[in-house]
Enzyme design. Structure first.
Site, mmCIF file in Angstrom:
data_model
loop_
_atom_site.group_PDB
_atom_site.id
_atom_site.type_symbol
_atom_site.label_atom_id
_atom_site.label_comp_id
_atom_site.label_asym_id
_atom_site.label_seq_id
_atom_site.Cartn_x
_atom_site.Cartn_y
_atom_site.Cartn_z
ATOM 1 N N GLY A 43 0.776 -1.237 0.000
ATOM 2 C CA GLY A 43 0.000 0.000 0.000
ATOM 3 C C GLY A 43 0.803 1.280 0.000
ATOM 4 C CD GLU A 99 1.534 1.060 6.937
ATOM 5 O OE1 GLU A 99 1.551 0.889 5.697
ATOM 6 O OE2 GLU A 99 1.593 0.133 7.750
ATOM 7 C CG ASP A 100 -1.106 1.955 3.217
ATOM 8 O OD1 ASP A 100 -0.885 1.679 4.423
ATOM 9 O OD2 ASP A 100 -1.688 1.166 2.455
ATOM 10 C CG ASP A 103 -7.786 0.961 10.544
ATOM 11 O OD1 ASP A 103 -8.488 1.717 11.228
ATOM 12 O OD2 ASP A 103 -8.249 -0.015 9.924
ATOM 13 C CE LYS A 131 -9.832 4.376 8.160
ATOM 14 N NZ LYS A 131 -10.471 3.147 7.615
ATOM 15 C CG PHE A 152 -12.898 -0.155 3.255
ATOM 16 C CD1 PHE A 152 -11.951 -0.744 4.079
ATOM 17 C CD2 PHE A 152 -12.937 -0.519 1.927
ATOM 18 C CE1 PHE A 152 -11.053 -1.681 3.589
ATOM 19 C CE2 PHE A 152 -12.056 -1.463 1.419
ATOM 20 C CZ PHE A 152 -11.112 -2.040 2.260
ATOM 21 C CG ASP A 159 -5.537 -3.932 -1.504
ATOM 22 O OD1 ASP A 159 -5.864 -5.119 -1.687
ATOM 23 O OD2 ASP A 159 -4.974 -3.537 -0.464
ATOM 24 N NE ARG A 165 -2.336 -3.489 -3.856
ATOM 25 C CZ ARG A 165 -2.159 -3.465 -2.536
ATOM 26 N NH1 ARG A 165 -1.857 -2.341 -1.944
ATOM 27 N NH2 ARG A 165 -2.293 -4.564 -1.830
#
Length: 181
Positions: A43, A99-100, A103, A131, A152, A159, A165
């Site tokens: 990601g 990091e993408d 969470d 998030k 989401f 993805d 992606r």
């Protein structure tokens, strides 16, 4: 693919601005050092490649593939697995984990602990998306691109079931796409 998106949450322009801002800050903070940027696959690959274009210092990068989701899951299982480890030693290195999205925090909590055992000199985290409402494990985000609500999202490297992606923006995936699986 665009028809599966409920709405665009972070536009291409906002992505470019965040990368420029984060790159400038990292350049300032790591001046005179040679940090190792660790991209968390898959990601974060798009984010890291765009980000480092704005980092104007000597640096190196490596890739690590970890997972706490698996398959079509939309919620982290908390079971963090290393799929591909680093090729570079972390001994006495200034490490920037790229990091993408943060969470639950499970993945980064585990990685920070692991990198400490590998004797990294320093460990900082840069995340494109944050998030915070979903955080279970406390992780300090040192460099944050965009804070987002608990929805989401896909696109810009992220993805659902290995799709979306390649979208050039971050969008909220329509619930009916993943709720039927």
């Amino acid at each position: 693919m665009n028809s599966d998106i409920e709405r665009v949450l972070v536009s291409e322009e906002e992505i470019a601005e965040a990368n420029k801002r984060l790159g400038a800050q990292l350049t300032k903070d790591y001046a005179g050092k040679n940090p190792l940027f660790v991209c968390i696959l898959r990601g974060a690959a798009m984010f890291m490649m765009d980000l480092i274009k704005h980092v104007d210092i000597p640096m190196e990068y490596d890739f690590m593939d970890v997972s706490s989701y698996g398959g079509e899951n939309t919620v982290s299982t908390g079971d963090v697995r290393i799929i591909k480890d680093l090729d570079t030693s972390l001994l006495n290195r200034d490490v920037v984990i790229v990091e993408d999205i943060i969470d639950t925090g499970y993945t980064l909590d585990r990685l920070v602990d692991l990198f400490k055992t590998r004797n990294a000199k320093s460990i900082k985290i840069v995340s494109f998306l944050d998030k915070p409402s979903r955080r279970i494990k406390h992780v300090k985000v040192d460099y944050n691109g965009v804070k987002i609500p608990d929805e989401f999202v896909v696109g810009y490297g992220m993805d659902y079931d290995e799709r979306y992606r390649n979208l050039p923006y971050v969008g909220v995936l329509k619930q009916e796409i993943y709720a039927t699986k």
